[in-house]
Design an enzyme around this catalytic site. Structure first.
Site, PDB file in Angstrom:
ATOM      1  N   GLY A  52      12.471  -2.755  11.299  1.00  0.00           N
ATOM      2  CA  GLY A  52      11.498  -2.219  10.437  1.00  0.00           C
ATOM      3  C   GLY A  52      10.254  -2.858  10.407  1.00  0.00           C
ATOM      4  CG  HIS A 110       5.767  -8.892   5.415  1.00  0.00           C
ATOM      5  ND1 HIS A 110       5.133  -8.613   6.817  1.00  0.00           N
ATOM      6  CD2 HIS A 110       6.407  -7.682   5.169  1.00  0.00           C
ATOM      7  CE1 HIS A 110       5.658  -7.901   7.418  1.00  0.00           C
ATOM      8  NE2 HIS A 110       6.527  -7.215   6.332  1.00  0.00           N
ATOM      9  CB  ILE A 120      -0.845  -0.044   1.123  1.00  0.00           C
ATOM     10  CG1 ILE A 120      -2.226   0.659   1.093  1.00  0.00           C
ATOM     11  CG2 ILE A 120      -0.245   0.270   2.381  1.00  0.00           C
ATOM     12  CD1 ILE A 120      -3.365   0.616   1.890  1.00  0.00           C
ATOM     13  CG  ASN A 157      12.071  -5.481   7.545  1.00  0.00           C
ATOM     14  OD1 ASN A 157      13.490  -5.507   7.067  1.00  0.00           O
ATOM     15  ND2 ASN A 157      11.279  -4.707   6.900  1.00  0.00           N
ATOM     16  CG  HIS A 211       9.202  -6.142   2.159  1.00  0.00           C
ATOM     17  ND1 HIS A 211       8.433  -4.862   2.261  1.00  0.00           N
ATOM     18  CD2 HIS A 211       9.261  -6.512   3.489  1.00  0.00           C
ATOM     19  CE1 HIS A 211       8.009  -4.774   3.458  1.00  0.00           C
ATOM     20  NE2 HIS A 211       8.587  -5.398   4.270  1.00  0.00           N
TER      21      HIS A 211
END
Ligand code: 5GP
Length: 113
Positions: free
Chosen positions: A92, A99, A31, A86, A101
């Site tokens: 972070g 998840h 998002i 992370n 990235h």
């Protein structure tokens, strides 16, 4: 246990721009993208942090990397991509459902900030 934000995306209670889905995982656009292409690849199984991964999760977590490869092929990415996960707030992590990235579409510097 209350669903976290990513579990609500998995169950379709929250909308997301989904780019890939199978029985084990789902991938959707971030998002707040940090690169022209920024996708999050997550397991459907609830694992809150990388440090909570167990032996039983090896196939699930390995699958996330395989999905990254499939997405790169699907999007015809030829100029590289970065995969980041992370662990913990100081690294972070802000959503406590693991998840991967998937970042691409610009030159990525190293070391990361
Ligand atoms: P983290 O900071 O935990 O490594 O990454 C969490 C990521 O989830 C952030 O990049 C953030 O922009 C993204 N994110 C947080 N909430 C939502 C949401 O509701 N939908 C989507 N698509 N991404 C989200």
């Amino acid at each position: 246990m209350e669903k976290n934000i990513f579990e609500k995306i998995i169950s379709k209670e929250l909308p997301a721009d989904i780019v890939y889905e199978d029985d084990i995982s789902i991938a959707f656009k971030d998002i707040n993208p940090q690169a022209p292409i920024h996708i999050l690849i997550i397991p459907k199984k609830r694992i809150e942090m990388p440090e909570q991964i167990t032996n039983d999760d090896e196939v699930v977590v390995g699958h996330l990397f395989y999905v990254a490869k499939l997405i790169a092929e699907k999007l015809n990415i030829k100029n590289g991509y970065r995969l980041v996960m992370n662990n913990g707030e100081s690294a972070g992590q802000s959503v406590f459902h693991i998840h991967l990235h998937f970042l691409s579409g610009r030159k990525l510097s190293w070391p990361p900030g």
